[in-house]
Design an enzyme around this catalytic site. Sequence first.
Site, PDB file in Angstrom:
ATOM      1  N   LYS A  50       0.947  -1.268   0.051  1.00  0.00           N
ATOM      2  CA  LYS A  50      -0.179   0.165  -0.066  1.00  0.00           C
ATOM      3  C   LYS A  50       1.095   1.403  -0.134  1.00  0.00           C
ATOM      4  CE  LYS A  50      -4.406   0.338   0.860  1.00  0.00           C
ATOM      5  NZ  LYS A  50      -5.434  -0.176   0.466  1.00  0.00           N
TER       6      LYS A  50
HETATM    7  N1  GLU Z   1      -7.491  -0.052  -2.832  1.00  0.00           N
HETATM    8  C1  GLU Z   1      -8.321  -1.379  -2.897  1.00  0.00           C
HETATM    9  C2  GLU Z   1      -8.298  -2.191  -1.618  1.00  0.00           C
HETATM   10  O1  GLU Z   1      -7.993  -1.545  -0.622  1.00  0.00           O
HETATM   11  C3  GLU Z   1      -7.779  -2.273  -4.190  1.00  0.00           C
HETATM   12  C4  GLU Z   1      -6.272  -2.788  -4.405  1.00  0.00           C
HETATM   13  C5  GLU Z   1      -6.048  -3.375  -5.507  1.00  0.00           C
HETATM   14  O2  GLU Z   1      -7.029  -3.637  -6.365  1.00  0.00           O
HETATM   15  O3  GLU Z   1      -4.910  -3.651  -5.623  1.00  0.00           O
HETATM   16  O4  GLU Z   1      -8.552  -3.202  -1.635  1.00  0.00           O
END
Ligand code: GLU
Length: 429
Positions: free
Chosen positions: A119
């Site tokens: 992230k």
């Molecule tokens: N931001 C989204 C989550 O927290 C998607 C992450 C992604 O698709 O890689 O799951």
Amino acid sequence: MASEPHAVSAADASAADDGILATARRQLERAAALVDVDEAILERLRHPSRVHRVTIPFERDDGDVEIVTGYRAQHDSVRGPYKGGMRYHPDVTEDECVGLSMWMTWKCAVMDIPFGGAKGGVVVDPKTLSDDETERLTRRLAQELRTVVGPNHDIPAPDMGTGGREMAWFMDAYSMQEGETTPGVVTGKPPAVGGSYGREEAPGRSVAIVVREALDYYDRPLEGATVAVQGFGSVGANAARLLEEWGADVVAVSDVTGGVYDPDGLDVASIPTHQEEPEAVSRGDGDPVSNAELLALDVDVLVPAAVGNVLTADNAGAVRADLIVEGANGPTTARADEILEERGVPVVPDILANAGGVTVSYFEWLQDINRRSWPIERVREELETEMLGAWNEVAREFASADGVSWREAAYVVALSRLAAAHDARGLWP
Ligand code: GLU
């Protein structure tokens, strides 16, 4: 394209609660006590593999140069490339990114998707940027992260404050530098540049599927079930609209400005989403309701789908819903989790409920690599299959032992898969 609302900063938790990283670590310890995992593997999972910190200079429209900080936390890649969103938010911190990257590792493992967890975020308020400034910032961010991302290494996606537009710029900047068009470097792109149909609705769709399955587990009908949804961005609005379509009575919805409540059910389809018309929810038909009041409504299902840390030690005692299904990442602090457990309110966790987003990201990545787009029907069908598969695994774990929460059951499924992979690969060198 819409951005995905997710957890906000640790600062939002009440004094009695912890920030995101502490919550993530506490959840891991509780689950670890339930599985037979080698202590060395656990110790690896307590820490990110790497955290990258970048300085991003970009030009404002008036010619001034602004410098902002960005992070990319890469937690674990034993099951596949690092995967997870990039958020733009003024409260982003390194610790928050690390905690969120851990949740991505568990999320991909629960779904049995061959990705690890990552992230990232940029410390910036996207509302203060013009479109041109956002574009310049995003392109420079892609440049700064170029050596640490890649379709086989680390694949960013939208998160809070980012969406398809940013992903398209990121993909373009990366591709121009690499000298070849590389759509698989990010997911959540517009379909015109290799994005998947159904990616945007996917987290909300998975929340709706999980609400349906959870009600069924407790022998409660979906038809006529009352649902309150906090947050009317892509997760909340898509979940609310689908649940209404499937026969539930969505009685309350809200956005950051507040919400509306009608005990007989709202006409959800007529309420504009946050993306369609920002902050318009509270003008909908129904009695005004504050976000705090919405969380305490007497409903069958409560779906916190706005930001993180909204259910805390201060308000968990006031929740009157029979079931909570987490749409946002980390809406329930560890202390609130304990209170809800003591009170017998089941909480179905984010790492299962909103996992439709990363699942369709995986489908998108497959489509990019194969250079072949799937029709929306196939995306929905395969998402349904993946969600049911994961739901059944977690439900089996939940039913197998007394006193195990839904969150712990999901963690046990994830940790078992991660431990098996670490064990099979061994330690290098
Ligand atoms: N931001 C989204 C989550 O927290 C998607 C992450 C992604 O698709 O890689 O799951």
